[in-house]
Write a protein that holds these residues in place. Structure first.
Motif, short mmCIF file in Angstrom:
data_model
loop_
_atom_site.label_atom_id
_atom_site.label_comp_id
_atom_site.label_asym_id
_atom_site.label_seq_id
_atom_site.Cartn_x
_atom_site.Cartn_y
_atom_site.Cartn_z
N SER A 162 0.82 -1.21 0.00
CA SER A 162 0.00 0.00 0.00
C SER A 162 0.86 1.26 0.00
O SER A 162 0.53 2.24 -0.68
N LEU A 163 1.96 1.24 0.73
CA LEU A 163 2.86 2.41 0.73
C LEU A 163 3.59 2.58 -0.60
O LEU A 163 3.71 3.69 -1.12
N LEU A 164 4.07 1.48 -1.14
CA LEU A 164 4.78 1.56 -2.42
C LEU A 164 3.87 2.02 -3.55
O LEU A 164 4.29 2.74 -4.44
N LEU A 165 2.62 1.59 -3.49
CA LEU A 165 1.66 2.01 -4.50
C LEU A 165 1.44 3.52 -4.49
O LEU A 165 1.16 4.11 -5.53
N CYS A 166 1.55 4.13 -3.34
CA CYS A 166 1.40 5.59 -3.27
C CYS A 166 2.40 6.29 -4.18
O CYS A 166 2.08 7.28 -4.83
N GLY A 167 3.60 5.76 -4.25
CA GLY A 167 4.62 6.34 -5.10
C GLY A 167 4.56 5.89 -6.54
O GLY A 167 5.18 6.48 -7.41
N MET A 168 3.83 4.82 -6.81
CA MET A 168 3.77 4.25 -8.15
C MET A 168 2.51 4.65 -8.91
O MET A 168 2.29 4.16 -10.02
N LEU A 169 1.68 5.49 -8.37
CA LEU A 169 0.37 5.76 -8.96
C LEU A 169 0.44 6.37 -10.35
O LEU A 169 -0.52 6.27 -11.11
N SER A 170 1.54 6.98 -10.71
CA SER A 170 1.65 7.56 -12.05
C SER A 170 2.12 6.53 -13.07
O SER A 170 2.14 6.81 -14.26
N ARG A 171 2.46 5.35 -12.62
CA ARG A 171 2.94 4.29 -13.53
C ARG A 171 1.76 3.45 -14.01
O ARG A 171 0.75 3.31 -13.32
N PRO A 172 1.91 2.82 -15.18
CA PRO A 172 0.79 2.11 -15.80
C PRO A 172 0.19 0.96 -14.99
O PRO A 172 -1.01 0.77 -14.99
N GLY A 173 0.95 0.16 -14.28
CA GLY A 173 0.41 -1.01 -13.60
C GLY A 173 -0.11 -0.77 -12.20
O GLY A 173 -0.56 -1.70 -11.54
N ALA A 174 -0.08 0.44 -11.72
CA ALA A 174 -0.43 0.71 -10.33
C ALA A 174 -1.90 0.46 -10.02
O ALA A 174 -2.22 -0.10 -8.96
N VAL A 175 -2.80 0.85 -10.90
CA VAL A 175 -4.22 0.69 -10.61
C VAL A 175 -4.60 -0.80 -10.53
O VAL A 175 -5.29 -1.20 -9.59
N PRO A 176 -4.16 -1.65 -11.47
CA PRO A 176 -4.46 -3.08 -11.31
C PRO A 176 -3.87 -3.70 -10.04
O PRO A 176 -4.51 -4.54 -9.41
N ILE A 177 -2.68 -3.27 -9.65
CA ILE A 177 -2.10 -3.76 -8.40
C ILE A 177 -2.96 -3.30 -7.22
O ILE A 177 -3.18 -4.03 -6.27
N GLY A 178 -3.48 -2.08 -7.31
CA GLY A 178 -4.38 -1.58 -6.28
C GLY A 178 -5.65 -2.42 -6.18
O GLY A 178 -6.13 -2.70 -5.09
N TRP A 179 -6.18 -2.84 -7.34
CA TRP A 179 -7.36 -3.71 -7.31
C TRP A 179 -7.03 -5.05 -6.67
O TRP A 179 -7.85 -5.61 -5.94
N THR A 180 -5.84 -5.55 -6.92
CA THR A 180 -5.41 -6.81 -6.29
C THR A 180 -5.35 -6.65 -4.78
O THR A 180 -5.75 -7.54 -4.03
N LEU A 181 -4.85 -5.51 -4.33
CA LEU A 181 -4.81 -5.23 -2.89
C LEU A 181 -6.23 -5.19 -2.31
O LEU A 181 -6.46 -5.70 -1.21
N GLN A 182 -7.17 -4.62 -3.06
CA GLN A 182 -8.55 -4.56 -2.57
C GLN A 182 -9.14 -5.97 -2.42
O GLN A 182 -9.83 -6.26 -1.44
N ILE A 183 -8.85 -6.83 -3.37
CA ILE A 183 -9.32 -8.22 -3.29
C ILE A 183 -8.69 -8.91 -2.08
O ILE A 183 -9.36 -9.66 -1.36
N GLY A 184 -7.41 -8.62 -1.84
CA GLY A 184 -6.74 -9.19 -0.66
C GLY A 184 -7.37 -8.72 0.64
O GLY A 184 -7.49 -9.49 1.60
N LEU A 185 -7.78 -7.45 0.68
CA LEU A 185 -8.44 -6.94 1.89
C LEU A 185 -9.76 -7.67 2.15
O LEU A 185 -10.07 -8.01 3.29
N ILE A 186 -10.52 -7.89 1.08
CA ILE A 186 -11.78 -8.62 1.24
C ILE A 186 -11.50 -10.05 1.69
O ILE A 186 -12.17 -10.57 2.59
N ALA A 187 -10.49 -10.69 1.09
CA ALA A 187 -10.15 -12.06 1.45
C ALA A 187 -9.66 -12.17 2.90
O ALA A 187 -9.80 -13.22 3.52
N ALA A 188 -9.13 -11.08 3.44
CA ALA A 188 -8.68 -11.09 4.83
C ALA A 188 -9.85 -11.30 5.78
O ALA A 188 -9.66 -11.64 6.95
N GLY A 189 -11.07 -11.14 5.29
CA GLY A 189 -12.25 -11.39 6.10
C GLY A 189 -12.37 -12.84 6.55
O GLY A 189 -13.06 -13.13 7.54
N PHE A 190 -11.69 -13.76 5.89
CA PHE A 190 -11.70 -15.15 6.32
C PHE A 190 -10.91 -15.33 7.62
O PHE A 190 -11.11 -16.31 8.33
N VAL A 191 -10.02 -14.40 7.91
CA VAL A 191 -9.23 -14.45 9.15
C VAL A 191 -9.81 -13.49 10.18
O VAL A 191 -9.98 -13.85 11.35
#
Length: 121
Positions: free
Chosen positions: A45-74
Motif C-alpha cells: 500500500s505504501l509503495l503504490l502511493c509512489g507508483m500511482l503515475s505508472r501504468p500497472g499501479a491501478v491493477p495492483i491496487g485492485w489486487t490489494l482490494q481483493i486481498g483486503l476482502i479475502a482477509a475477512g476469512f481471518v
C-alpha cells in the motif's frame, strides 16, 4: 487521481495494521505469519502511493482490494472494510481521472487564451 488514490492507500495501510493486531489476538496464527502477510500488504500500500503515475499501479491496487476482502476469512470485519475500501478505491480512480481530465482541459484553455496576440484588456 494520485491524491485521491494515495489517500485511500494510506487509510488502508492503517486498517491493515490494525487488522494484523486483531488477527494476532483472535486467531491461532503465529505472529510471524500474521505480520508476514500484514506487513507485505502494508508495504504494498505504501509503495503504490509512489507508483500511482505508472501504468500497472491501478491493477495492483485492485489486487490489494481483493486481498483486503479475502482477509475477512481471518478477521471477519475485514469483509466489510474490504468492500468499503474497494468502493473508495473505485471512487478514487473514477473521479480522480475525471479531475485529471478537467485539469488538462483547463490547462489547454488557459494556454490557448493567453497565447500571443490575445487581448488582455
Amino acid at each position: 487521481m494520485r491524491t485521491l488514490c494515495a489517500s485511500t492507500l494510506i487509510g488502508e495501510f492503517f486498517v491493515i495494521g490494525f487488522a494484523g493486531l486483531v488477527a494476532m489476538q483472535t486467531t491461532e496464527l503465529s505472529p510471524a505469519a500474521v505480520w508476514g502477510v500484514s506487513g507485505t500488504a502494508m508495504l504494498v500500500s505504501l509503495l503504490l502511493c509512489g507508483m500511482l503515475s505508472r501504468p500497472g499501479a491501478v491493477p495492483i491496487g485492485w489486487t490489494l482490494q481483493i486481498g483486503l476482502i479475502a482477509a475477512g476469512f481471518v478477521v471477519p470485519v475485514m469483509f466489510f472494510l474490504g468492500v468499503l475500501f474497494g468502493g473508495l478505491w473505485w471512487a478514487s480512480v473514477h473521479f480522480g481521472r475525471k479531475v485529471d481530465e478537467a485539469k488538462a482541459r483547463f490547462a489547454i484553455q488557459a494556454e490557448g487564451g493567453a497565447g500571443p496576440g490575445a487581448d488582455t484588456a
